[in-house]
Scaffold this motif. Structure first.
Motif, PDB file in Angstrom:
ATOM      1  N   PHE A 181       0.661  -1.072  -0.047  1.00 16.82           N
ATOM      2  CA  PHE A 181      -0.316   0.054  -0.362  1.00 16.82           C
ATOM      3  C   PHE A 181       0.653   1.266   0.254  1.00 16.82           C
ATOM      4  O   PHE A 181       0.905   2.312  -0.757  1.00 16.82           O
ATOM      5  N   VAL A 182       1.510   0.925   1.346  1.00 15.18           N
ATOM      6  CA  VAL A 182       2.336   2.558   0.442  1.00 15.18           C
ATOM      7  C   VAL A 182       3.749   2.970  -0.848  1.00 15.18           C
ATOM      8  O   VAL A 182       3.238   3.815  -0.943  1.00 15.18           O
ATOM      9  N   ILE A 183       4.220   1.690  -0.966  1.00 16.59           N
ATOM     10  CA  ILE A 183       5.214   1.500  -2.068  1.00 16.59           C
ATOM     11  C   ILE A 183       4.285   1.869  -3.164  1.00 16.59           C
ATOM     12  O   ILE A 183       4.909   2.919  -3.971  1.00 16.59           O
ATOM     13  N   ALA A 184       2.607   1.525  -3.217  1.00 16.83           N
ATOM     14  CA  ALA A 184       2.434   1.844  -3.950  1.00 16.83           C
ATOM     15  C   ALA A 184       1.522   3.201  -4.155  1.00 16.83           C
ATOM     16  O   ALA A 184       1.807   3.965  -5.591  1.00 16.83           O
ATOM     17  N   ILE A 185       1.440   4.545  -3.110  1.00 21.40           N
ATOM     18  CA  ILE A 185       1.290   5.124  -3.339  1.00 21.40           C
ATOM     19  C   ILE A 185       1.958   6.212  -3.505  1.00 21.40           C
ATOM     20  O   ILE A 185       2.773   7.016  -4.400  1.00 21.40           O
ATOM     21  N   ILE A 186       3.427   5.788  -3.326  1.00 18.83           N
ATOM     22  CA  ILE A 186       4.754   6.389  -3.553  1.00 18.83           C
ATOM     23  C   ILE A 186       5.588   6.424  -5.146  1.00 18.83           C
ATOM     24  O   ILE A 186       5.399   7.305  -5.524  1.00 18.83           O
ATOM     25  N   VAL A 187       4.980   5.176  -5.956  1.00 19.52           N
ATOM     26  CA  VAL A 187       5.359   5.162  -6.973  1.00 19.52           C
ATOM     27  C   VAL A 187       4.507   5.934  -8.150  1.00 19.52           C
ATOM     28  O   VAL A 187       4.804   6.607  -8.743  1.00 19.52           O
ATOM     29  N   TRP A 188       3.393   5.562  -7.019  1.00 23.41           N
ATOM     30  CA  TRP A 188       1.990   6.420  -8.747  1.00 23.41           C
ATOM     31  C   TRP A 188       2.138   7.744  -8.138  1.00 23.41           C
ATOM     32  O   TRP A 188       1.491   8.438  -8.832  1.00 23.41           O
ATOM     33  N   THR A 189       2.569   8.238  -7.243  1.00 22.77           N
ATOM     34  CA  THR A 189       2.692   9.809  -7.006  1.00 22.77           C
ATOM     35  C   THR A 189       3.422  10.463  -7.635  1.00 22.77           C
ATOM     36  O   THR A 189       3.506  11.214  -8.484  1.00 22.77           O
ATOM     37  N   LEU A 190       3.943   9.509  -7.953  1.00 26.48           N
ATOM     38  CA  LEU A 190       5.671  10.382  -8.650  1.00 26.48           C
ATOM     39  C   LEU A 190       5.285  10.224  -9.711  1.00 26.48           C
ATOM     40  O   LEU A 190       6.138  11.232 -10.721  1.00 26.48           O
ATOM     41  N   THR A 191       4.752   9.437 -10.196  1.00 31.24           N
ATOM     42  CA  THR A 191       4.328   8.545 -12.067  1.00 31.24           C
ATOM     43  C   THR A 191       3.522   9.636 -12.358  1.00 31.24           C
ATOM     44  O   THR A 191       2.730   9.365 -13.522  1.00 31.24           O
ATOM     45  N   ALA A 192       2.093   9.596 -12.000  1.00 29.41           N
ATOM     46  CA  ALA A 192       1.198  10.234 -11.907  1.00 29.41           C
ATOM     47  C   ALA A 192       0.817  11.224 -12.813  1.00 29.41           C
ATOM     48  O   ALA A 192       0.259  11.661 -14.041  1.00 29.41           O
ATOM     49  N   GLN A 193       1.277  12.295 -12.598  1.00 29.72           N
ATOM     50  CA  GLN A 193       1.320  13.691 -13.751  1.00 29.72           C
ATOM     51  C   GLN A 193       2.100  13.113 -14.827  1.00 29.72           C
ATOM     52  O   GLN A 193       2.018  13.371 -15.955  1.00 29.72           O
ATOM     53  N   LEU A 194       3.320  12.858 -14.936  1.00 28.74           N
ATOM     54  CA  LEU A 194       3.627  11.697 -16.134  1.00 28.74           C
ATOM     55  C   LEU A 194       2.789  11.079 -16.917  1.00 28.74           C
ATOM     56  O   LEU A 194       2.890  10.910 -18.026  1.00 28.74           O
TER      57      LEU A 194
END
Length: 376
Positions: A181-194
């Motif tokens: 859950f935590v790793i997913a939040i980090i990864v997709w927070t960083l890549t969502a705008q991309l």
């Protein structure tokens, strides 16, 4: 006094509405008959150890992969829906054969990558109860209801002789859920705008082979974790004939699953945001494969890959909606995310309760140990 025509029409409409409400489609009715027939077969064969073992294996093999397909081949099926089903089947089927053959050769006949060395599971069952053989039928019912269930806990708990072993699986699974859950939040927070920037553009040609590569790696790592769920009823060291029967049945069962395009439980994947995009599917598979590999090397305790997967999808869904620019869209998206997260967790929790009740119903020693642990 005669009733008014309008009253009669209303009554007829209500009657038809009630009939539709409680009616079952022919397809669902046939599936129910199928489950009843299987349950009857379980009742007939469980006293005969050799026959019961293979019947339980066949049911466990198909039910486990059918329920867990959303985790491993779910995104693969969704993002490759335009391709021939048998191309997808042959690709994943060959990876399965290579993965289990490696374990069988390396670990002296063990196809579970030593996941069954856990205390309480190290010895194959020498006799079966009706509930042990029929446990996969319960999993088939839950799968039909589109419920992601921990097959590790449901199937392994039915054959474990130690309550503490199930506690170890559950503890590791909950840690896996939180970590995912935590790793997913980090990864997709960083890549969502991309992803938003390139979402309307057609994916580059190299995304498709990259997704096949990551999906294949994920599938292989998942087998290393969850082959134990399928092999728990079998001897811990399979001879050549037993191994061929094991591998052939699962290979053909995969073909059925791909032909059905994941069946009804596939909706759990497809209701998530943009998951049919090959780029999104690739990232999900890559992150999930890395998580499962890490949890595999931590220790040999089996883990509920279901809990890890719903944690990953939940964190991803929350991050994507949180990063939306419009406040109203963000608020609406977060509410939807929380609803999906809650629904997935609820369904997995229901499966967990059913698994524990099943294990306590089957095993007297586990029941005594469990009641001692809670102080009853």
């Amino acid at each position: 006094m005669s009733s008014k025509p309008s009253d009669s029409i209303t009554t007829q409409k209500l009657g038809k509405g009630a009939f539709k409400l409680f009616s079952v489609s022919k397809k669902e009715r046939n599936y129910l008959y199928f489950l009843l027939a299987i349950t009857f077969v379980c009742g007939m064969v469980y006293p005969y150890q050799e026959v019961a073992m293979w019947v339980a294996f066949a049911l466990a093999g198909y039910s486990a992969i059918a329920n867990d397909s959303i985790q491993t081949i779910g995104t693969f099926i969704s993002s490759n829906s335009h391709r021939k089903w048998y191309h997808l089947w042959l690709f994943m089927g060959l990876i399965f054969l290579v993965t289990v053959t490696y374990s069988w050769i390396t670990y002296g006949g063990d196809v579970s990558y030593q996941r069954l060395n856990t205390k309480g599971l190290e010895v194959a069952p020498t006799s079966f109860s009706f509930l042990q053989v029929a446990a996969p039928v319960i999993l088939l019912v839950l799968t039909r209801l589109r419920m992601p269930v921990s097959t590790s806990i449901l199937l392994l708990s039915a054959f474990s002789t130690k309550a503490s072993s199930i506690g170890g699986i559950l503890s590791k699974s909950l840690v896996g859920y939180a970590l995912a859950f935590v790793i997913a939040i980090i990864v997709w927070t960083l890549t969502a705008q991309l992803f938003d920037k390139y979402a309307k553009k057609k994916p580059a040609h190299w995304w498709a082979p990259l997704q096949w590569l990551t999906s294949g790696a994920l599938w292989s790592v998942w087998i290393m974790q969850d082959a134990a769920n399928i092999a728990v009823v079998l001897p811990r060291a399979l001879n050549t004939v037993e191994f061929v029967a094991f591998a052939s049945f699962i290979f053909l069962g995969l073909g059925v699953l791909f032909y059905l395009k994941g069946d009804k439980i596939q909706s759990i994947v497809e209701e998530k945001a943009d998951i049919t995009d090959v780029r999104a599917a690739t990232i999900v598979d890559l992150v999930y494969a890395c998580l499962l590999y890490y949890l595999k090397v931590v220790n040999t305790i089996p883990i509920s890959t279901t809990w890890v997967f719903i944690g990953l999808l939940g964190g991803r869904e929350l991050a994507i909606n949180y990063m939306k620019k419009s406040k109203s869209s963000r608020r609406k998206g977060i509410r939807k995310s929380l609803k999906l997260i809650g629904k997935d967790a609820l369904y997995a929790g229901i499966g967990l309760v059913i698994s524990i009740l099943l294990a306590l119903s089957i095993n007297d020693d586990m029941r005594k140990e469990f009641f001692d642990l809670i102080g009853w």
